[in-house]
Design an enzyme around this catalytic site. Sequence first.
Site, PDB file in Angstrom:
ATOM      1  N   ASP A  75      18.003  -7.371  -1.346  1.00 24.95           N
ATOM      2  CA  ASP A  75      18.767  -7.289  -2.212  1.00 24.95           C
ATOM      3  C   ASP A  75      20.286  -6.662  -2.058  1.00 24.95           C
ATOM      4  O   ASP A  75      21.236  -6.725  -3.052  1.00 24.95           O
ATOM      5  CB  ASP A  75      18.673  -6.072  -3.878  1.00 24.95           C
ATOM      6  CG  ASP A  75      17.181  -7.761  -4.485  1.00 24.95           C
ATOM      7  OD1 ASP A  75      17.045  -8.337  -4.211  1.00 24.95           O
ATOM      8  OD2 ASP A  75      16.377  -6.734  -4.774  1.00 24.95           O
ATOM      9  N   ARG A 134      20.714 -26.877 -17.083  1.00 25.28           N
ATOM     10  CA  ARG A 134      19.645 -27.468 -17.007  1.00 25.28           C
ATOM     11  C   ARG A 134      19.690 -25.786 -16.135  1.00 25.28           C
ATOM     12  O   ARG A 134      20.733 -25.120 -15.566  1.00 25.28           O
ATOM     13  CB  ARG A 134      19.706 -28.420 -15.912  1.00 25.28           C
ATOM     14  CG  ARG A 134      19.207 -29.595 -15.782  1.00 25.28           C
ATOM     15  CD  ARG A 134      17.657 -29.741 -17.015  1.00 25.28           C
ATOM     16  NE  ARG A 134      17.776 -31.202 -17.094  1.00 25.28           N
ATOM     17  CZ  ARG A 134      18.340 -31.293 -18.459  1.00 25.28           C
ATOM     18  NH1 ARG A 134      18.499 -30.620 -19.948  1.00 25.28           N
ATOM     19  NH2 ARG A 134      17.861 -32.371 -19.000  1.00 25.28           N
ATOM     20  N   THR A 177       0.973  -1.327   0.110  1.00 24.53           N
ATOM     21  CA  THR A 177      -0.395   0.463  -0.133  1.00 24.53           C
ATOM     22  C   THR A 177       0.800   1.078   0.143  1.00 24.53           C
ATOM     23  O   THR A 177       1.914   0.720   0.850  1.00 24.53           O
ATOM     24  CB  THR A 177      -0.902  -0.058   0.983  1.00 24.53           C
ATOM     25  OG1 THR A 177      -1.681  -1.397   1.104  1.00 24.53           O
ATOM     26  CG2 THR A 177      -2.063   1.509   0.972  1.00 24.53           C
TER      27      THR A 177
END
Lengths: 341, 341, 341, 341
Positions: free
Chosen positions: B127, B265, B73
């Site tokens: 991060d 992969r 919000t």
Amino acid sequence: MRIGIMTSGGDGPGLNAVIRGAVRKGARAHRVEFAGIRDGWRGLLEDDISPLTTYDVRGLSGRGGTILGTSRTHPYSGGGPDRMREVLAARGIDAVIAIGGEGTLAGAARLADDEGLPVVGVPKTIDNDLDGTDYTFGFDTASAIATESIDRLRTTAESHHRCMVVEVMGRHVGWIALHAGMAAGAHAVLIPEFPVPYDRIYRWVRSAQDRGRAPIVVVAEGFVPEDRGEAVAAKGDARDGRPRLGGIAEELAPLIEEATGIETRSTVLGHLQRGGSPTAYDRVLSTRLGMAAADMAVERAWGQMASLDSTEIVRVRMADAVDRLKRVPRSRWDEMQILLG
Amino acid sequence: MRIGIMTSGGDGPGLNAVIRGAVRKGARAHRVEFAGIRDGWRGLLEDDISPLTTYDVRGLSGRGGTILGTSRTHPYSGGGPDRMREVLAARGIDAVIAIGGEGTLAGAARLADDEGLPVVGVPKTIDNDLDGTDYTFGFDTASAIATESIDRLRTTAESHHRCMVVEVMGRHVGWIALHAGMAAGAHAVLIPEFPVPYDRIYRWVRSAQDRGRAPIVVVAEGFVPEDRGEAVAAKGDARDGRPRLGGIAEELAPLIEEATGIETRSTVLGHLQRGGSPTAYDRVLSTRLGMAAADMAVERAWGQMASLDSTEIVRVRMADAVDRLKRVPRSRWDEMQILLG
Amino acid sequence: MRIGIMTSGGDGPGLNAVIRGAVRKGARAHRVEFAGIRDGWRGLLEDDISPLTTYDVRGLSGRGGTILGTSRTHPYSGGGPDRMREVLAARGIDAVIAIGGEGTLAGAARLADDEGLPVVGVPKTIDNDLDGTDYTFGFDTASAIATESIDRLRTTAESHHRCMVVEVMGRHVGWIALHAGMAAGAHAVLIPEFPVPYDRIYRWVRSAQDRGRAPIVVVAEGFVPEDRGEAVAAKGDARDGRPRLGGIAEELAPLIEEATGIETRSTVLGHLQRGGSPTAYDRVLSTRLGMAAADMAVERAWGQMASLDSTEIVRVRMADAVDRLKRVPRSRWDEMQILLG
Amino acid sequence: MRIGIMTSGGDGPGLNAVIRGAVRKGARAHRVEFAGIRDGWRGLLEDDISPLTTYDVRGLSGRGGTILGTSRTHPYSGGGPDRMREVLAARGIDAVIAIGGEGTLAGAARLADDEGLPVVGVPKTIDNDLDGTDYTFGFDTASAIATESIDRLRTTAESHHRCMVVEVMGRHVGWIALHAGMAAGAHAVLIPEFPVPYDRIYRWVRSAQDRGRAPIVVVAEGFVPEDRGEAVAAKGDARDGRPRLGGIAEELAPLIEEATGIETRSTVLGHLQRGGSPTAYDRVLSTRLGMAAADMAVERAWGQMASLDSTEIVRVRMADAVDRLKRVPRSRWDEMQILLG
């Protein structure tokens, strides 16, 4: 150029990552060769040295211990600096990276500064008691193992309504106890820098007990209660103010039980704190220190060690770092105390 | 005095430890009360607020997530600052501790600096992309999870002689990829700050393969190959230079396989990096930040946030911290590159 | 119908998962109510009992310890069966699920068989020493913790060229030592069921040492060397053939060092093995046992306990299970010995 | 006697422990030699074989992956049984231990039964889908990793009030989903054996949501909703009833979000479940299977495999084990369903 590398003193998580970092950096950026010196100064004095290639250091960043072995051999034993000079010359080694704790680095500093030997250092102390660097590698891993262990012990303590005393490493300083105690939410943290009397310990335990918690006491192995001498004197005990053989946790547990009435058990983490794979934090720190040490050797920065300053790896004179312990400062102790009880 | 506390934006390991640290410090050192604001700014705008006692924060230091909930919000939605003022007055709340990332702190800065609201901040970004602090909490845990995951993937990659591409968090910066890649001994690390062309990636992979290793490629989600636009144009592909829906790892894997001939992969770690119990490092950092934030609120240091400087918790103006990303600097990238391939 | 549930004796990982399984199964499949009896038989004798709803058992499958608390109160103390009958009647409790070890289940069997009390059981012993079930919950977690600890200790042992003696739980049986020793690749495994003489231990240590390994000795706390009595007699020692206070690991370490010349350290895992989150294996086993116990209570299978037979949960008469220890059989010991040395 | 040993098919935790167990048992109890066959049948067909000594298998019990490598080469390709006979004769290999899954063992059974080749087997399937054994090694580790991952994801799901869909391995059977779902307290578990319609999934999610939980959905990769065909037909979608490329978790997440209104995210654990160090349980099981396989080879029990029956290692004809999948039985599914929602 050929660089010798060795690990000396107590082992700790991250040693292998330092070795790998140094060899990779040296081989790739500077095209120098490496030689692995076995078991610290012993290998240098006894010429127990083998080539160390990038192939030998593959996959080492996450492996505990040291592939070079370690010992507590003193650098001034068995021929000392003269013998080292011989061996280095015979082997064509132009620089030595010494990875070790206070004792190792004091030796390395003296060899570099007084004897003119080509030595640089990387600080290693699980206890984090070395000045001149923000943190030493191995400390984060030891704190993590201690924290995880206390998390475990809490569940059994709560089920049995017991108090649990956990002894962690820290002969002279309380960094591991401080960090693990804060991380795991301990109710009492006992460190050598700030001796408290028995009554304070009991008060913390009772306060936790009164709130329905299972009291957790984290004690550094070197902690001595402030009034231990008096207690011993009063009891006519022969013990002379030092923790008895069994360690401080074993000594405290029955006293806490007697004083507070809460069943109390002790656990000594001991060698568990040294072993196993280093944390990601320690692997990064170790790798960077090793890489920096290779640079320092190439640049002939004798007498210096690689150290952590904030987020950067910097160089510090070993002689400046080894002359005093890095103790837990008053500000960190005040911060911790707010959380106790 | 009554302090409101909230967590906003993406969640991360350590939020609960910040909350606990603030409440314990406030209650014990300053005798203030706390109120828990639910789901970030939403709770403040919608008056979704409850008392928060030391009892409520028991045992929280090691628990992942946030007991207060979180949302995205916007603080200027639904009534904005005026509505907040009303709610704070009605609830008797004199200060707000806002824990959140770049967006949250930018909002908090504006509320404090422009609207005169009593807000202090605690930076949270997994991060580690926020300036004004050495590290943010949650980053160490995410790096640890990524490292452990890469350790696991390596064993299966080696058994099958495969290349494994692992996508980690990092939309704008490559800190997690850098640290996990260094800690786990990756052969290629791809970060947004330093785009490299496809050929460099293939070269790193081939180099590892030539030495008999199973190549490990760690890629931050926000990485874009330097010559991706050209590649797309040449192929007449509709893709417009941005990673396709499946993420960069899924995009790279078949290209690497095609270029190098090694079976490849991909694995996307995703939400795993946000979850679970924080590391000891993050628990200590979070607890200390929370305690400092309580002090700041009591001292009415509006517009400031608690941040890590070396080993100390200091105060920084939020407005100064939020105006730019903390990117991986050139020096750290150069250091990393030596280890690749 | 209302079912009382209690945990008694030493705690162990998985108790909470049993409780959750029973309450979920009872509430959902049988529409019965539950009451939580605090601290084992104590709560039943002292009427320390509260309602226990599905809400109370949310998220418990992975949590260590027991939310009901535990104690070693004997069921025939403080009023005994008569008092229990009173309390059960007053509380409207129609059945009791008793979760505990050999002592608890022996008591439960007697209460059910001789006193006609409505009791069913769930076996819990970390040591895995209870007959009538393939494995008991908690054992897998303890073995996992011991294995991980030995993995850690190995790295430090290898760095220092040391022998490491690790003491694990097992007063009467050696299951944890057997499994952890096999899982971690120990060079000597010492269990109560098969006492070996000192010389055999030294031979195993020397054999590992000769191959360049750091010898790892795993010893169950209840192990006594075969010729300990003679050794004690020969030395004129006052010790009477039992391990001294410090435990068997502390006793063995200096003897091994003296006999083999290899520096030897000991570590006692102790309470660490009981604590923390159960393994996935133990969570599944515990949940299934709890669910089966709810069925048994509803079906009035008094005197029976839920137990594991291959992959199925079956019912076994408690009286049959508690009359003998489940020892490590000769076949498993022979299998283990091949791997030692 | 010389025994060849190989690992074939998908890798899994415990392969190295099997190899170590076989070599140690064969060398020490039977005085036979070993040869390591590289990459499964490929090594046998292409004569890629080296000696394998006890020295080579040191410290392997806890290492993930397989030191012998693996591949999906078919035993009837490239010369087939005739070529194998040649290679075995040339190498002086008298027996082959084939470690692998359904395909490998079907091949091994045919080679032994139809071609008269001296082959014994050890079953390996992470999915636990092989009949003739209580559990296969690797399954416990995969379940443990999935459980730990779900524990992590729960904290972030709760903070954001989200639903989390976690995809685990299990193409044909739902054992990992069943065990990890039970261990981690999932609210919906979706397995191939018991397809449920979309509405049932939504109902489970809503039920958890209504009780204030963050709904956790664990789905085996091979699960297909019961009414998927109808849903696809109704939407005019080209998808033919099979999960789309992105996997079932990615397909379900937006549908759940749309149907229930709760924000939903998906995570695919993928290769993480195969990697890393095996659990203590899997190490013990693998070691014992390897030891038993060495006995079987020495005793020329061609066409048989070592398998787990309760707590014992027994022998089973491979041809009997490979002809049908071990599916989750109705009783285990009914047991699970009680806990869902």
